[in-house]
Design an enzyme around this catalytic site. Structure first.
Site, PDB file in Angstrom:
ATOM      1  N   SER A 145       0.591  -0.919  -0.134  1.00 55.13           N
ATOM      2  CA  SER A 145      -0.142  -0.151  -0.079  1.00 55.13           C
ATOM      3  C   SER A 145       1.219   1.385   0.146  1.00 55.13           C
ATOM      4  O   SER A 145       1.964   1.218  -0.863  1.00 55.13           O
ATOM      5  CB  SER A 145      -1.062  -0.026   1.395  1.00 55.13           C
ATOM      6  N   ARG A 206     -12.702   6.260   9.107  1.00 55.68           N
ATOM      7  CA  ARG A 206     -12.176   5.600   9.652  1.00 55.68           C
ATOM      8  C   ARG A 206     -13.042   4.366   8.590  1.00 55.68           C
ATOM      9  O   ARG A 206     -12.741   3.832   7.520  1.00 55.68           O
ATOM     10  CB  ARG A 206     -11.542   5.110  10.576  1.00 55.68           C
ATOM     11  N   ASP A 287      -8.906  -4.298  -6.393  1.00 58.54           N
ATOM     12  CA  ASP A 287      -8.835  -3.290  -5.285  1.00 58.54           C
ATOM     13  C   ASP A 287      -8.792  -2.656  -5.738  1.00 58.54           C
ATOM     14  O   ASP A 287      -9.247  -1.897  -7.530  1.00 58.54           O
ATOM     15  CB  ASP A 287      -6.919  -3.651  -5.417  1.00 58.54           C
ATOM     16  N   HIS A 317      -7.835  -4.735  -1.510  1.00 55.92           N
ATOM     17  CA  HIS A 317      -6.694  -3.628  -1.554  1.00 55.92           C
ATOM     18  C   HIS A 317      -5.891  -4.183   0.153  1.00 55.92           C
ATOM     19  O   HIS A 317      -5.398  -4.238   0.136  1.00 55.92           O
ATOM     20  CB  HIS A 317      -7.537  -1.804  -1.306  1.00 55.92           C
ATOM     21  N   ASP A 318      -7.136  -4.514   1.023  1.00 56.22           N
ATOM     22  CA  ASP A 318      -6.276  -5.311   1.806  1.00 56.22           C
ATOM     23  C   ASP A 318      -5.767  -6.735   1.844  1.00 56.22           C
ATOM     24  O   ASP A 318      -6.171  -7.456   2.661  1.00 56.22           O
ATOM     25  CB  ASP A 318      -7.460  -5.399   3.613  1.00 56.22           C
TER      26      ASP A 318
END
Length: 340
Positions: A145, A206, A287, A317-318
């Site tokens: 990332s 978040r 992603d 993405h994670d």
């Protein structure tokens, strides 16, 4: 103990045999360093770092997202859980009995540096720590990332000091849609006026970010229960999960740190054509923050010195955190001679 050029650059004689130094050591430190930041000029900075592994082993720089830090994995000296225990430690892909693993806390992560920060600044901070530890060249830089962005900057700015780069879910430019997502998150945080409001806003930011890190497919599988009325308020099935993510993040992150590190992603730009070290670029099909086509374009700019690895994951993405077996296989191959 300092590393010679040969020790720091060459791969181990066998990726499956430990170094002659049997003991796995670890250490932490804080370097006071003057650096010229790309957008903020000369600054006196504190760079916190941690390393673990034999002191005479090849060095691997490890870097994660903007919420990552210097503590990669648990060790005898520092037994608390690290942010990448799945990949780092004894007998893992990033094997701390065979490699010396080095990481830093990102510049600005303590909330005390309220100026524009750039991924190039982070790369220069890593280089300063290498100087401090008398490491002339690192065997590899493994970045995920934001860490992949910093790894690309390090390869462009300090390429003579690096053997190979593994860049997971990070490109040479931010995607405009992802930048818009982050801009909205920063707007939420900036909206809070009081300290209480700022922290509540940071929690909401978040929670919004978590949606961009994951995928609709994962949420459909995990949170398919109907919306319920709770105390007269409609509450979706994912609300507890998202609020928990927000609460944990607020407990360890200052709003200023979030704002400046989020900005840093969007200020990132690197001339990929100038990178000469062998690279493995890792892309996740789903992603949404770093779309596949941006990493295919990056691989094209890097040319023959790059190999593109891609796979599908509902975690988007994670995936570098949630697909340990797949990531471990890529890292093992990349670090054992198959970098390009």
């Amino acid at each position: 103990m300092s590393l010679t050029d040969t020790q720091a650059f060459a791969a181990p004689a066998s990726c499956y045999a430990p170094c002659e130094t049997a003991a796995t050591d670890a250490g932490r430190g804080v370097l006071l360093q003057r650096l010229t930041l790309r957008h903020a000029g000369l600054r006196e900075l504190r760079i916190a770092y941690e390393w673990q592994g034999p002191a005479d082993a090849p060095v691997i720089i490890v870097a994660g997202g903007i919420s990552a830090h210097r503590h990669i994995a648990a060790s005898a000296a520092y037994p608390e859980a690290g942010w990448w225990d799945a990949q780092a430690g004894a007998d893992r892909a990033l094997d701390s009995t065979r490699f010396r693993l080095l990481a830093i806390d990102w510049l600005g992560s303590d909330g005390g540096l309220d100026v524009a920060i750039d991924s190039a600044d982070q790369a220069d901070a890593v280089a300063a720590v290498l100087d401090h530890l008398d490491v002339r060249r690192a065997f590899a830089f493994v970045g995920c990332s934001y860490g992949a962005m910093v790894g690309l900057q390090f390869a462009a700015r300090h390429g003579a000091r690096l053997g190979r780069l593994v860049a997971i879910s990070g490109a040479d430019r931010p995607h405009p849609y992802a930048s818009a997502w982050r801009s909205l998150q920063r707007g939420i945080v900036a909206l809070g006026c009081s300290e209480s409001g700022r922290r509540e806003a940071l929690s909401l930011a978040r929670q919004l970010a978590m949606l961009s890190y994951r995928t609709p497919e994962e949420f459909a599988a995990r949170f398919d229960a109907p919306v319920q009325l709770v105390d007269g308020v409609a509450r979706c099935a994912s609300a507890d999960y998202l609020e928990s993510c927000g609460t944990r993040y607020v407990a360890r992150t200052a709003p200023t740190a979030f704002l400046r590190l989020s900005e840093s992603i969007d200020l990132h730009a690197v001339a990929a054509e100038t990178i000469a070290v062998p690279c493995v670029v890792v892309a996740i099909d789903e992603d949404r923050l770093v779309p596949l086509h941006t990493l295919e374009a990056l691989a094209g700019k890097l040319g023959a010195r790059c190999r593109l690895e891609r796979f599908s994951s509902p975690f988007g993405h994670d995936a570098f955190l949630t697909e340990p077996a797949r990531i471990a296989a890529i890292l093992t191959d990349a670090l054992c001679g198959g970098a390009a």
